[in-house]
Design an enzyme around this catalytic site. Structure first.
Site: not given
Ligand SMILES: [Zn+2]
Lengths: 389, 128
Positions: A84, A210, A330, A334
């Site tokens: 990430c 997601i 959040k 992401h």
């Protein structure tokens, strides 16, 4: 040594775009960044590109040249992978390339296509950021790993799921005006507490969604920006990166993220600033507990005290140190390989006043971006500052 | 890799757990690791010795996972825990106890069990 200027940036909408290919997502963000920078694309000399799960999600390796082509560039193009933190490490490569005088204009970005493979396959793909032999084969998922860290934090320092809920509520509220955000929906502390459990103590609202999306930025030297009369008032003045054991079981502490401590120390030292100089931060809240680890590692809070920051209103947009004004991972979403550059873009826009939440930090001069990979076995921290010249 | 290829020292380590002869690797400075390791990542020592894994360890943290990967679909919900055996910690599945009753500090023993979904081997912990 010249601190790179951010000449322009672009992001796609973050959300569910299962039909959009990675190359199309990146083309949109990259072309936006080039256009907003106002540079001649022929002047671009390199592309650093972050992506994590391209092989699993699109059966596509070797994405560097593919993505350079997608934005019309014929330059040396390198894909950088650090789970990430892929895009954060790509930024670091771009910064180093400009600082050491090898290039005057570098494009940095990242993209991730995730929703096309469905939740189960995406969960599987995310899990490979953990140690396959010793974690994945013991059923560890990405939320599961952060759940282990959250429970350890509660055990060592105190805190509760309700404290985490306040972080989710804050970041959802921040995203309400962000048109690029995946989730623009106000939630309450009760909503977050009552949401289904994913890996206890973490529930659905403790987890980022997601996401499909891309981000890009154009970095240049101070002299190039002056010569070409570019509007590039924000500089990257500090860069840092830290590492840790990949598997949680091999670390001395389950409730601390020393890779981020190391990255922050290096970035602050590089920029010549300290935590007290920072006006706001974009941090890697893939899970609500991750925001707590981040603000403690960045030196804004002592160990065990970051958990109460959102509940106390200190990191909300009207607080002393707003965190994740974009909505964070959040609520903003992401798209793994794009996140670090999306954070960079957000910080630049908050500093130059063009972000929809810039009104929360009107006189700010120093912003920080914190991008973490896996269970924080890789972290980059970048310090950005307004240069008035 | 052929389908029958094993993961070298990892599978040998599982074999050792299965036959109650579990071990870990320890450097001269007492840092513990699981195989394969050629060097201690903390102090660079390459003189790693094989030490018997203690009979039991304490749960350092645990979680009940309800949203699994496809490879654990039929296992869910299941408890994954990190167990502290002193110089070394191990991650595995907690079995033979109600997930709601698992707590940090619980003493467990280590064994090798089967994953429900795939039948593959996995480290499991049971109350002691
Ligand atoms: Zn050692």
């Amino acid at each position: 040594m010249s601190d790179p200027r951010i000449a322009g940036a672009g992001v796609t909408h973050f959300g569910k775009h299962p039909e959009r290919t990675g190359r199309d997502l990146f083309a949109e963000a990259g072309l936006k960044a080039l256009a907003s920078a106002g540079i001649d694309p022929d002047d671009a000399e390199a592309l650093y590109y972050g992506n994590f799960m391209g092989e699993l999600a699109e059966h596509q390796g070797h994405q560097g040249p593919l993505m350079a082509e997608a934005i019309g560039l014929d330059v040396p193009a390198t894909r950088v992978e650090a789970a990430c933190a892929s895009a954060g490490t790509a930024v670091r490569e771009a910064v180093k390339t400009i600082r050491n005088g090898e290039a005057e204009v570098v494009v940095v970005g990242g993209a991730e296509r995730m929703t096309n493979i469905g939740t189960a396959a995406a969960t599987d793909a995310l899990a490979i950021a953990a140690d396959d032999l010793y974690e994945v084969r013991a059923g560890m998922t990405f939320p599961g790993a952060y759940a282990l860290m959250a429970r350890s934090y509660f055990d060592q320092y105190g805190g509760s799921h309700e404290d985490l809920a306040h972080i989710a509520v804050k970041n959802h509220e921040h995203a309400l005006v962000n048109e690029h955000a995946q989730i623009q929906k106000e939630i309450t502390v009760e909503d977050a507490i009552e949401a289904p459990t994913i890996a206890d103590p973490l529930g659905l609202y403790d987890s980022c969604p997601i996401t499909d999306g891309a981000a890009a930025a154009v970095l240049t030297t101070e002299s190039y920006a002056e010569e070409h009369d570019l509007d590039a008032s924000v500089a990257i003045t500090g860069t840092g990166q830290g590492g840790d054991n990949l598997a949680l079981q091999d670390r001395p502490h389950l409730a601390q993220t020393p890779a981020a401590d190391k990255a922050a120390e290096e970035a602050y030292g590089d920029a010549g600033v300290g935590p007290d100089d920072v006006d706001f931060a974009e941090v890697h809240d893939c899970f609500t507990i991750a925001e707590v680890f981040a603000i403690e590692s960045l030196g804004f809070y002592e160990r065990g005290e970051g958990i109460a920051a959102a509940r106390n209103g200190e990191t909300t947009r009207d607080g002393n140190l707003p965190v994740n004004l974009s909505g964070g991972l959040k609520a903003k979403g992401h798209p793994v390989g794009a996140t670090g550059v999306a954070q960079l873009a957000t910080v630049a826009w908050l500093l130059d006043g063009s972000h929809p939440r810039a009104d929360a930090v009107p006189d700010s001069t120093v912003g920080v971006a914190h991008n973490a990979g896996g269970t924080v076995a890789s972290t980059t921290v970048h310090v950005m500052e307004v240069k008035n010249d | 890799m052929t389908e029958s290829a094993q993961d070298g020292e990892y599978d040998a380590w599982l074999d050792s757990i299965e036959s109650d002869e579990g071990y870990f690797l320890e450097c001269s400075n007492g840092h513990g690791w699981l195989p394969p390791r050629r060097v201690c990542p903390r102090c660079h020592d390459q003189d790693l010795s094989q030490i018997d894994l203690p009979e039991s360890g304490e749960i350092a943290s645990h979680t009940t996972i309800t949203v699994p990967t496809p490879q654990f679909e039929d296992d869910a919900p299941y408890v994954t825990a990190i167990v502290d055996f002193g110089p070394v910690s191990v991650t595995g599945l907690v079995r033979d106890v109600d997930p709601d009753d698992v707590a940090i500090g619980d003493v467990v023993g280590i064994d090798v069990g089967e994953r429900v979904t795939t039948g593959e081997r996995a480290v499991v912990f049971r109350p002691r």
